[in-house]
Motif scaffolding. Sequence first.
Motif, PDB file in Angstrom:
ATOM      1  N   UNK A  31       7.964   1.783 -32.825  1.00 26.64           N
ATOM      2  CA  UNK A  31       8.623   1.666 -31.517  1.00 26.64           C
ATOM      3  C   UNK A  31       7.900   2.521 -30.476  1.00 26.64           C
ATOM      4  N   UNK A  32       7.460   3.703 -30.877  1.00 21.50           N
ATOM      5  CA  UNK A  32       6.719   4.565 -29.960  1.00 21.50           C
ATOM      6  C   UNK A  32       5.416   3.892 -29.527  1.00 21.50           C
ATOM      7  N   UNK A  59       0.971  -8.381 -30.400  1.00 21.17           N
ATOM      8  CA  UNK A  59       1.152  -7.802 -31.730  1.00 21.17           C
ATOM      9  C   UNK A  59       2.617  -7.865 -32.117  1.00 21.17           C
ATOM     10  N   UNK A  60       2.868  -8.212 -33.355  1.00 16.60           N
ATOM     11  CA  UNK A  60       4.231  -8.182 -33.875  1.00 16.60           C
ATOM     12  C   UNK A  60       4.447  -6.845 -34.589  1.00 16.60           C
ATOM     13  N   UNK A  61       5.680  -6.566 -34.950  1.00 16.98           N
ATOM     14  CA  UNK A  61       5.936  -5.368 -35.737  1.00 16.98           C
ATOM     15  C   UNK A  61       5.252  -5.475 -37.104  1.00 16.98           C
ATOM     16  N   UNK A  62       5.153  -6.688 -37.639  1.00 16.37           N
ATOM     17  CA  UNK A  62       4.440  -6.891 -38.909  1.00 16.37           C
ATOM     18  C   UNK A  62       2.964  -6.522 -38.749  1.00 16.37           C
ATOM     19  N   UNK A  63       2.373  -6.854 -37.598  1.00 24.58           N
ATOM     20  CA  UNK A  63       0.983  -6.487 -37.334  1.00 24.58           C
ATOM     21  C   UNK A  63       0.822  -4.971 -37.286  1.00 24.58           C
ATOM     22  N   UNK A 109      10.570  -8.163 -28.189  1.00 24.71           N
ATOM     23  CA  UNK A 109      11.817  -7.786 -28.863  1.00 24.71           C
ATOM     24  C   UNK A 109      12.052  -6.277 -28.880  1.00 24.71           C
ATOM     25  N   UNK A 110      11.212  -5.534 -28.147  1.00 28.62           N
ATOM     26  CA  UNK A 110      11.293  -4.080 -28.154  1.00 28.62           C
ATOM     27  C   UNK A 110      12.698  -3.574 -27.844  1.00 28.62           C
ATOM     28  N   UNK A 111      13.301  -4.050 -26.768  1.00 25.11           N
ATOM     29  CA  UNK A 111      14.610  -3.535 -26.349  1.00 25.11           C
ATOM     30  C   UNK A 111      15.656  -3.731 -27.445  1.00 25.11           C
TER      31      UNK A 111
END
Length: 118
Positions: free
Chosen positions: A57-58, A72-76, A15-17
């Motif tokens: 994000x970086x 890895x998720x953003x929560x992780x 989901x980065x983009x």
Amino acid sequence: GAVYSDDQRCRALDIFESVDAMYTVIPRADVSIPDGSATAEHWAKLHRQADELGEHLTCVELLRDNAINLSLSFADLRRGCINEPMAVRSLWNLFRVLGARYRPALFWRSFSPKLTYL
């Protein structure tokens, strides 16, 4: 926000983009608060969250640009900042993925500062 939700365990690389596109429309901290839209406290909180998201994000961008396919998720990523066992586990996974194939010394020298950032 929803990016850090535990009930939506999307891989950050997947989901980065979309998240990066959302991040780019967050008003900068030095922009004045639109009348009637938020309190100064709320505005400051929004920008602390935006700063945190920018750092994550970086990290994801470094992983993507170096073809490091970690699940890895953003929560992780958020948890890894405050939970040492989670951070250690993520670093072990990073080394496991990096060590799965030969990488020349030049890679390791150039990746060292990035590793420090992660």
